[in-house]
Design a protein around this motif. Sequence first.
Motif, PDB file in Angstrom:
ATOM      1  N   ARG A  95       0.803  -1.249   0.088  1.00  0.00           N
ATOM      2  CA  ARG A  95       0.130   0.150   0.043  1.00  0.00           C
ATOM      3  C   ARG A  95       0.900   1.184   0.004  1.00  0.00           C
ATOM      4  NH1 ARG A  95      -3.065   0.610   5.262  1.00  0.00           N
ATOM      5  NH2 ARG A  95      -1.125   1.480   5.785  1.00  0.00           N
ATOM      6  N   ALA A  98       2.243   1.703  -3.380  1.00  0.00           N
ATOM      7  CA  ALA A  98       1.373   1.898  -4.436  1.00  0.00           C
ATOM      8  C   ALA A  98       0.994   3.528  -4.374  1.00  0.00           C
ATOM      9  CB  ALA A  98       0.216   1.147  -4.399  1.00  0.00           C
ATOM     10  N   LYS A 103      -1.870   4.906  -8.590  1.00  0.00           N
ATOM     11  CA  LYS A 103      -2.423   4.017  -9.646  1.00  0.00           C
ATOM     12  C   LYS A 103      -3.607   3.129  -9.208  1.00  0.00           C
ATOM     13  CE  LYS A 103      -0.293   3.137 -13.534  1.00  0.00           C
ATOM     14  NZ  LYS A 103       0.665   2.426 -14.338  1.00  0.00           N
ATOM     15  N   ILE A 104      -3.317   2.575  -8.217  1.00  0.00           N
ATOM     16  CA  ILE A 104      -4.249   1.413  -7.771  1.00  0.00           C
ATOM     17  C   ILE A 104      -4.434   1.592  -6.332  1.00  0.00           C
ATOM     18  CG2 ILE A 104      -3.098  -0.243  -9.463  1.00  0.00           C
ATOM     19  CD1 ILE A 104      -1.457  -1.332  -7.038  1.00  0.00           C
ATOM     20  N   GLY A 105      -5.735   0.952  -6.075  1.00  0.00           N
ATOM     21  CA  GLY A 105      -5.969   0.877  -4.566  1.00  0.00           C
ATOM     22  C   GLY A 105      -6.181  -0.541  -4.201  1.00  0.00           C
ATOM     23  N   GLU A 107      -7.955  -3.112  -3.863  1.00  0.00           N
ATOM     24  CA  GLU A 107      -8.704  -4.125  -4.550  1.00  0.00           C
ATOM     25  C   GLU A 107      -7.427  -4.691  -5.491  1.00  0.00           C
ATOM     26  OE1 GLU A 107     -11.731  -5.560  -7.945  1.00  0.00           O
ATOM     27  OE2 GLU A 107     -11.989  -3.713  -7.029  1.00  0.00           O
ATOM     28  N   GLN A 108      -6.635  -4.039  -6.244  1.00  0.00           N
ATOM     29  CA  GLN A 108      -5.798  -4.438  -7.067  1.00  0.00           C
ATOM     30  C   GLN A 108      -4.347  -4.940  -6.128  1.00  0.00           C
ATOM     31  OE1 GLN A 108      -7.095  -1.506  -7.327  1.00  0.00           O
ATOM     32  NE2 GLN A 108      -7.776  -1.261  -9.235  1.00  0.00           N
ATOM     33  N   ILE A 109      -3.976  -4.502  -5.056  1.00  0.00           N
ATOM     34  CA  ILE A 109      -3.196  -5.044  -4.112  1.00  0.00           C
ATOM     35  C   ILE A 109      -3.348  -6.221  -3.683  1.00  0.00           C
ATOM     36  CG2 ILE A 109      -1.807  -4.509  -2.181  1.00  0.00           C
ATOM     37  CD1 ILE A 109      -2.345  -1.484  -2.476  1.00  0.00           C
ATOM     38  N   GLN A 111      -5.398  -8.379  -5.099  1.00  0.00           N
ATOM     39  CA  GLN A 111      -5.135  -9.264  -6.133  1.00  0.00           C
ATOM     40  C   GLN A 111      -3.936  -9.831  -6.625  1.00  0.00           C
ATOM     41  OE1 GLN A 111      -7.229  -7.408  -9.447  1.00  0.00           O
ATOM     42  NE2 GLN A 111      -9.176  -7.963  -8.945  1.00  0.00           N
ATOM     43  N   MET A 144       1.782  -5.747  -9.338  1.00  0.00           N
ATOM     44  CA  MET A 144       0.358  -5.083  -8.876  1.00  0.00           C
ATOM     45  C   MET A 144      -0.223  -3.797  -9.714  1.00  0.00           C
ATOM     46  SD  MET A 144       1.560  -3.105  -5.112  1.00  0.00           S
ATOM     47  CE  MET A 144       2.634  -1.701  -5.515  1.00  0.00           C
ATOM     48  N   GLU A 145       0.753  -2.936 -10.573  1.00  0.00           N
ATOM     49  CA  GLU A 145       0.156  -1.838 -11.017  1.00  0.00           C
ATOM     50  C   GLU A 145      -0.348  -2.344 -12.458  1.00  0.00           C
ATOM     51  OE1 GLU A 145       3.051   1.086 -10.316  1.00  0.00           O
ATOM     52  OE2 GLU A 145       1.760   1.747  -8.727  1.00  0.00           O
ATOM     53  N   ASP A 146      -0.016  -3.717 -12.933  1.00  0.00           N
ATOM     54  CA  ASP A 146      -0.504  -4.037 -14.216  1.00  0.00           C
ATOM     55  C   ASP A 146       0.237  -3.453 -15.159  1.00  0.00           C
ATOM     56  OD1 ASP A 146      -1.883  -5.831 -15.782  1.00  0.00           O
ATOM     57  OD2 ASP A 146      -3.485  -4.286 -16.355  1.00  0.00           O
TER      58      ASP A 146
END
Length: 210
Positions: A95, A98, A103-105, A107-109, A111, A144-146
């Motif tokens: 977190r 990120a 860029k992400i929150g 949910e993406q972390i 995943q 994590m940031e795809d």
Amino acid sequence: MIDIQQVSKRFGAQQVLTNVSAHFGRGQITGLVGRNGSGKSVLLKIVVGLMSPDQGYVAVDGRRIGKEVDFAPNTGFIIDRPGFLGDRSGYANLRYLAAVRGKIGKEQIFQAIQQVGLNPQDRKPVGKYSQGMRQRLGIAQALMEDPQLIILDEPMNALDNATVEQMRGVFSELKAAGKTLVITSHDERDIETLCDHVFAMDAGVLTQTR
């Protein structure tokens, strides 16, 4: 995806890279092999923008690193041992990282942590993780940031056999999704199983072997 042209690097009297040129294809997995100290990690640091070459240049997705952009765009990576805050959980560490780009929150972390076989709700501090768990968390951080480009320096280090198989599956799925991966490994099975093309580094000289 990656264009390396006549890259050389010296540290004092030691020539680490000598006129390295290569193209790493988009949507493929490229393997980079060589003994410790051969120059692999230095080359990868130059590719992502953590280090500058003495001569030559690297372009990622058509943009020169250190000229048009400071760091490789849309890239996730682990090079050397991943470093984390030992008194925070795996999720808390990711977190914080990120939040740098926002860029992400959550949910993406979550995943990404689940993707590497860890529990995102585990409150155990990273300082109490095994080496294998820390390695998996490092891979999660890279994913994590795809990103479109993923660079993984010895991602299988400290992983047990079952987790290695799991990670091979993850990397193959990423390739199938159109991602570009560059992987170093001392295990020939990783290279043979995963890689479309292979380059060997020896004393700072890069040669394509497949």
